[in-house]
Write a protein that holds these residues in place. Sequence first.
Motif, PDB file in Angstrom:
ATOM      1  N   ASN A 102     -12.652  -0.968  -2.685  1.00 51.79           N
ATOM      2  CA  ASN A 102     -12.889   0.325  -2.026  1.00 51.79           C
ATOM      3  C   ASN A 102     -11.684   0.879  -1.273  1.00 51.79           C
ATOM      4  OD1 ASN A 102     -15.642   0.364  -2.885  1.00 51.79           O
ATOM      5  ND2 ASN A 102     -16.085  -1.107  -1.252  1.00 51.79           N
ATOM      6  N   THR A 103     -10.485   0.536  -1.721  1.00 45.36           N
ATOM      7  CA  THR A 103      -9.287   1.097  -1.086  1.00 45.36           C
ATOM      8  C   THR A 103      -8.513   1.923  -2.087  1.00 45.36           C
ATOM      9  OG1 THR A 103      -7.943  -0.842  -1.600  1.00 45.36           O
ATOM     10  CG2 THR A 103      -9.050  -0.803   0.544  1.00 45.36           C
TER      11      THR A 103
ATOM     12  N   CYS B  28      -0.315   7.099   3.033  1.00 45.48           N
ATOM     13  CA  CYS B  28      -1.553   7.001   3.814  1.00 45.48           C
ATOM     14  C   CYS B  28      -1.559   5.809   4.765  1.00 45.48           C
ATOM     15  CB  CYS B  28      -2.783   7.013   2.922  1.00 45.48           C
ATOM     16  SG  CYS B  28      -2.710   5.939   1.520  1.00 45.48           S
ATOM     17  N   THR B  29      -0.459   5.106   4.901  1.00 48.61           N
ATOM     18  CA  THR B  29      -0.317   3.992   5.825  1.00 48.61           C
ATOM     19  C   THR B  29      -1.500   3.029   5.757  1.00 48.61           C
ATOM     20  OG1 THR B  29       0.787   5.577   7.272  1.00 48.61           O
ATOM     21  CG2 THR B  29       0.438   3.412   8.161  1.00 48.61           C
ATOM     22  N   THR B  30      -1.801   2.611   4.559  1.00 44.15           N
ATOM     23  CA  THR B  30      -2.882   1.656   4.361  1.00 44.15           C
ATOM     24  C   THR B  30      -2.382   0.500   3.518  1.00 44.15           C
ATOM     25  OG1 THR B  30      -3.629   2.745   2.342  1.00 44.15           O
ATOM     26  CG2 THR B  30      -4.673   3.429   4.397  1.00 44.15           C
ATOM     27  N   ILE B  31      -3.156  -0.545   3.502  1.00 47.04           N
ATOM     28  CA  ILE B  31      -2.851  -1.673   2.631  1.00 47.04           C
ATOM     29  C   ILE B  31      -3.848  -1.602   1.479  1.00 47.04           C
ATOM     30  CG2 ILE B  31      -2.820  -4.183   2.415  1.00 47.04           C
ATOM     31  CD1 ILE B  31      -2.055  -4.287   5.389  1.00 47.04           C
ATOM     32  N   GLY B  32      -3.356  -1.479   0.269  1.00 52.01           N
ATOM     33  CA  GLY B  32      -4.209  -1.375  -0.901  1.00 52.01           C
ATOM     34  C   GLY B  32      -4.443  -2.721  -1.560  1.00 52.01           C
ATOM     35  N   CYS B  33      -3.532  -3.647  -1.361  1.00 50.30           N
ATOM     36  CA  CYS B  33      -3.705  -4.991  -1.902  1.00 50.30           C
ATOM     37  C   CYS B  33      -2.854  -5.943  -1.081  1.00 50.30           C
ATOM     38  CB  CYS B  33      -3.350  -5.053  -3.389  1.00 50.30           C
ATOM     39  SG  CYS B  33      -1.684  -4.560  -3.799  1.00 50.30           S
ATOM     40  N   CYS B  34      -3.183  -7.219  -1.165  1.00 49.39           N
ATOM     41  CA  CYS B  34      -2.394  -8.213  -0.440  1.00 49.39           C
ATOM     42  C   CYS B  34      -2.469  -9.536  -1.168  1.00 49.39           C
ATOM     43  CB  CYS B  34      -2.838  -8.345   1.007  1.00 49.39           C
ATOM     44  SG  CYS B  34      -4.513  -8.916   1.227  1.00 49.39           S
TER      45      CYS B  34
ATOM     46  N   GLY C 253       0.842  -1.191   0.000  1.00 45.54           N
ATOM     47  CA  GLY C 253       0.000   0.000   0.000  1.00 45.54           C
ATOM     48  C   GLY C 253       0.872   1.233   0.000  1.00 45.54           C
TER      49      GLY C 253
ATOM     50  N   THR D 163       2.756   4.345   1.120  1.00 46.83           N
ATOM     51  CA  THR D 163       3.306   4.792   2.398  1.00 46.83           C
ATOM     52  C   THR D 163       2.634   6.068   2.885  1.00 46.83           C
ATOM     53  OG1 THR D 163       5.420   3.809   1.830  1.00 46.83           O
ATOM     54  CG2 THR D 163       5.445   5.462   3.565  1.00 46.83           C
TER      55      THR D 163
END
Length: 103
Positions: free
Chosen positions: A102-103, A74-80, A70, A72
């Motif tokens: 929705n990310t 926004c400190t989120t995970i966009g995919c995994c 994701g 950096t």
Amino acid sequence: MDLFTIGYEGRTLPQLIRLLEEHFNALVDYRPEALASMRQIVVGGERLSVGHMRRALDRLPSTRLINAYGPTECTTIGCCYAIPAALPADAVSVPIGVPIANT
């Protein structure tokens, strides 16, 4: 530097990222049993080492490994990507998966 005693003061973010990568790799190489009680490990950041993922899969058969990616900013995970128990023999990288809705 002791593997479990890390002083962060004065380090830059790239240095910290590299340090964490080295420590995960070191744990996989030298003390994988330190991670054996984990049911799931989400690894994020820079490109993962296929060799270390293969060793982790071999040494931690009861642990689910997930590669998370994701931005950096926004400190989120966009995919995994849930890493399969057996990486393809010809793998040269660990996939980051597909975008999370929705990310």
